[in-house]
Enzyme design. Structure first.
Site, PDB file in Angstrom:
ATOM      1  CG  HIS A 454     -10.584  -2.334 -11.759  1.00 22.32           C
ATOM      2  ND1 HIS A 454     -10.183  -3.038 -12.873  1.00 22.32           N
ATOM      3  CD2 HIS A 454     -10.241  -3.087 -10.690  1.00 22.32           C
ATOM      4  CE1 HIS A 454      -9.604  -4.158 -12.488  1.00 22.32           C
ATOM      5  NE2 HIS A 454      -9.632  -4.215 -11.183  1.00 22.32           N
ATOM      6  CD  GLU A 690      17.460   4.699  -7.088  1.00 21.62           C
ATOM      7  OE1 GLU A 690      16.314   4.514  -7.539  1.00 21.62           O
ATOM      8  OE2 GLU A 690      18.291   5.474  -7.608  1.00 21.62           O
ATOM      9  CG  ASP A 714      15.057   0.776  -8.737  1.00 17.16           C
ATOM     10  OD1 ASP A 714      14.409  -0.136  -9.281  1.00 17.16           O
ATOM     11  OD2 ASP A 714      15.098   1.931  -9.183  1.00 17.16           O
ATOM     12  CB  CYS A 761      11.943   7.921  -0.595  1.00 16.82           C
ATOM     13  SG  CYS A 761      13.180   7.495  -1.846  1.00 16.82           S
TER      14      CYS A 761
END
Length: 833
Positions: A454, A690, A714, A761
């Site tokens: 990682h 959202e 969302d 967005c």
């Protein structure tokens, strides 16, 4: 051989624990492995930490400071059939004494964990009359002896079993293991997974990784308990879905994460050769990275206090990891940020926590108990022999250091960082890599590690050239040594001469030319082939990102996340502190739009200085604008700071989690009152769409909101009632589901009818397959992470609006997200540009 027949004593009868340790140490001394005084070191170590593992096995070993008394790494086994009291109620039947100079013993320790998980085998070894049986059982190069307990041989009463297979792409690595752990935790039943003669508790990510199950490896699933039938059904479905590791558009982790093959060119004379981990050439000076926790006492007489300290450190680490994951998702994307979500699972690992808590009960301090437990588990992972699993040992060490810092302090990188630093270290953890400042760090080289770790992945995401596995010689180079680091070929050249430096500068120049060409194209507006323009902005958090966003071709910022100003602090930021940041953002974007989202916290993202009510479902609770209206002083300070900053640029205020007109009107009333009080110029006040109710009421909201920005993450999870991070249902959370697309279509039509603009967005904006649909639905602006700006603009320039509108109509008529993604016309447009 570190374990041989002459280091095994059968049928011993020591009077007590001390006698057992001395007798085992004598076996080591008689075979030339230690000096006799090392036995005293083993006894002193016993006073620091409990060495009883479980299932009748104890592993006494000496203090680190006494390694000089070890002649060679060796292991001795003292068999005590009648048992010897170890600590409290613990009784040891196999005393495995360890004298370790290096890590040669790790493979045997790894095998011990296998034996530990097989109670029947451990019991048999405690009574065998054949030393060869103990040798075979602890030989890491041989399979476990036949007759070891397996799910089939020793089924639990009422247990249910099923044959399953590891994910076909890359086996049981960290990501699918985390999915399985989360799913197992949602059931009461005991869940065990077996492979290759070994078994693992499905709630322990460490144990699952230690199985070493490769791609499509056959495994046996065993479930026993009150909800076994439901659990088995869900688990089989999860395995059928490859534990979420079956994205056909994503290559195996090893393929994604590995660096490009090294160019087969000879290294510069005097160069140190490692493995290429992150591309690019760096010219700078070496700086040794040093990060250690503060010192701590090894023992304690207050086990209750030590347990409380450990729990507090674990909780603080969990909160910290959530913050790091959020920050890294903004910097380098959610995929790389998932590294830190996986780290959270280590903090819940039952094997790890049990070992640490048992040591505390035995008199160890919390730091010593935690360090010993994590070192043992990391050593076991490193000893598996699989490079991917060895890399996960580094992840565990990262988590260990984080908790240790909360327990005892320290851990900060010591010493000032020089300009153009090339960091050198034994290895770096993901957290340490994520905290590197690309403005001062031009490269990094590690003695250990690998290109699939990682750390290497994050270096590539951050754009820092890196070389790994360069060997211990790099650690002997002095701080301040001039170097050339070649991350493309995996070379580090100390003290380059003028010719070598010139060649490196030429390579850098070629890289800059390529980057300049990309930037030049990025500055072109995103205008479709038939003349339709789409604004493309960047999602940012800090003023320092403005220059980077503009260099990438962003036409402003469609989303400024203000949460980082409020996170992890005991008091809220002052109005002046916020004003300074918002002003610098406005000035940094030079008059381009800066869409500032007001505080999006609460619920699943609590603030330390706000009393949050206990909520069964925080995603449906007091968050976003709801929290701001419940804490008006907090909201007013942020609004005033934004209004003051609007004199320095095009600041626009965006309200999150708006579910209807009531909250929008209440917020606008506060904004207008503060604007008049400050005599500030008017600003646009928009909302995030959202919540499905906001999309359904978009025609009404558009009458009072100046713009809409659709937060597709969302909106998708609320529309489909699926947590996008759910271990088995997460795959259903697809923003291309026709239900979500219809809500976006409804929102755009309602906004345009009122002359309002609409942006997106969420992650959907950066999905090349979704972009044509969003264009076709009439979205006016897309805002994505900085690295995605240029590619998105190029894709838009290759599209025509007519094509986009046609594919959007087809998508709205589909029944499922899978049907949408299967549209031939969409696949063609998704590869445009």
């Amino acid at each position: 051989m570190i374990l041989s027949a002459d280091r095994i004593r059968l049928a011993a009868r020591p009077a007590d624990k001390e006698s057992a340790i001395r007798e085992a140490a004598q076996l080591l001394a008689e075979t030339g492995a230690i000096q006799p005084a090392y036995a005293d070191s083993m006894l002193r170590r016993e006073g620091e930490a409990d060495t009883f593992l479980g299932n009748g096995i104890a592993i006494p070993h000496g203090q680190r400071a006494d390694r000089g008394l070890i002649t060679k790494t060796a292991i001795a086994v003292l068999q005590v059939p009648d048992g010897v009291r170890w600590n409290g109620e613990d009784v040891a039947h196999l005393v495995v004494a360890i004298a370790a100079q290096g890590d040669e013993h790790i493979a045997v320790l790894r095998r011990l964990t296998d034996v530990l998980g097989e109670a029947d085998l451990a019991a048999r070894l405690a009574r065998t009359r054949d030393a060869g049986e103990i040798l075979a059982a602890l030989d890491p190069d041989k399979p476990l002896p036949a007759g070891a307990a397996t799910p089939e041989a020793a089924p639990q009463e009422g247990a249910m079993t099923a044959a399953v297979a590891a994910p076909a792409v890359a086996g049981m690595h960290a990501r699918p293991a985390r999915v399985l752990v989360q799913l197992a935790k949602s059931y009461q039943s005991a869940i065990t997974l077996s492979h290759g003669g070994r078994s693992a508790d499905a709630r322990s990510m460490i144990a699952l990784l230690q199985l070493g199950a490769g791609p499509a490896a056959p495994m046996q699933l065993r479930v026993a308990g009150p909800d076994a039938a439901a659990a088995l059904k869900a688990l089989r479905a999860a395995f059928d879905d490859q534990l979420g590791d079956n994205d056909p558009g994503e290559p195996a982790p090893a393929a994604v994460e590995a660096a490009p093959p090294a160019v087969q060119e000879p290294p510069e004379p005097g160069a140190i050769t490692g493995l290429p981990a992150s591309p690019g050439v760096a010219i700078g000076v070496l700086h040794r990275f040093r990060s250690e926790a503060a010192g701590f006492a090894a023992t304690s007489t207050d086990p209750v206090g030590e347990q409380a300290a450990l729990e507090a450190a674990l909780e603080a680490s969990r909160a910290e990891l959530k913050t790091v994951a959020t920050e890294m998702s903004h910097r380098v994307g959610e995929k790389h940020a998932a590294i830190f979500a996986a780290h959270e699972e280590f903090l819940e690992d039952p094997e790890l926590l049990t070992a640490a808590r048992r040591a505390i009960e035995g008199g160890a301090s919390a730091p010593a108990a935690w360090q010993d437990a994590t070192n043992a588990q990391a050593g076991a992972l490193a000893g598996v022999g699989d490079p991917l699993l060895a890399a996960r040992a580094t992840d565990l060490k990262d988590v260990a250091r984080r908790v240790l810092r909360h327990l005892v302090g320290g851990g900060a990188e010591a010493g000032p960082l020089p300009e153009r630093a090339v960091i050198v270290a034994e290895d770096l953890t993901p957290s340490e890599t994520a905290n590197l400042d690309p403005a001062r760090v031009v490269g990094l080289v590690t003695a250990a590690g690998g290109p699939t770790a990682h750390t290497a992945i994050l270096a590539r995401a951050l754009g820092i050239p890196a070389v790994v596995a360069a060997g211990p010689g790099v650690l002997e180079l002095a701080d301040g040594t001039p170097v050339v680091l070649d991350g493309d070929r995996g070379h580090l050249l100390p003290n380059p001469d003028e010719a070598a430096r010139a060649r490196a500068q030429a390579a850098q120049a070629r890289g800059r030319e390529r980057a300049a060409a990309a930037r030049e194209a990025a500055f072109r507006p995103a205008i479709t082939r038939d003349g339709h323009r789409i604004e493309v902005g960047a999602n940012v958090r800090r003023p320092e990102e403005a220059a980077e966003a503009l260099a990438a071709g962003a036409e402003g910022t469609g989303l400024v996340r203000s949460e980082f100003l409020f996170d992890e602090r005991p008091q809220p930021p002052s109005e002046d502190e916020q004003f300074d940041l918002y002003r610098r953002l406005a000035e940094g974007f030079g008059g381009l739009p800066v869409v500032l989202r007001t505080l999006d916290a609460g619920g699943d993202k609590p603030l330390r200085f706000v009393h949050h009510p206990a909520e069964a479902n925080p995603f449906l609770g007091l968050r976003g604008l709801r929290l701001s209206l419940a804490e008006p002083a907090l909201f007013r300070a942020q609004v005033r700071a934004a209004l003051r900053a609007a004199r320095h640029g095009d600041i626009r205020i965006m309200l999150p989690m708006v579910d209807g007109l009531a909250d929008l009107r209440a917020a606008r009333e506060i904004v207008e009152k503060e604007r008049l009080d400050l005599a500030a110029p008017p600003v646009e006040v928009g909302i995030m769409v959202e919540v499905p109710s906001a999309a359904v009421m978009a025609d009404q909201l558009a009458g009072e909101a100046d713009f809409f920005s659709i937060g597709t993450n969302d909106l998708t999870q609320y529309t489909l009632a699926v947590d996008r991070l759910h271990p088995t249902l997460g795959a259903r959370s697809d923003a291309l589901d026709p239900a979500v697309l219809r809500l976006i279509d409804m929102t755009v039509k309602a906004a345009h009818a009122r002359g309002r603009w609409v942006g997106v967005c969420g992650n959907m904006a950066a999905d090349p397959v979704a972009a044509p649909i969003l264009l076709g639905l009439g979205v006016d602006e897309l805002s994505v992470s900085i690295p995605n700006v240029a590619a998105l603009k190029a894709q838009i320039r290759a599209l025509s609006m007519a094509e986009a509108e046609r594919v959007a109509r087809l998508a709205l008529g589909c029944a499922t997200a899978a049907e949408v993604r299967a549209l031939p016309a969409l696949r063609e447009l998704g590869h445009a540009g």
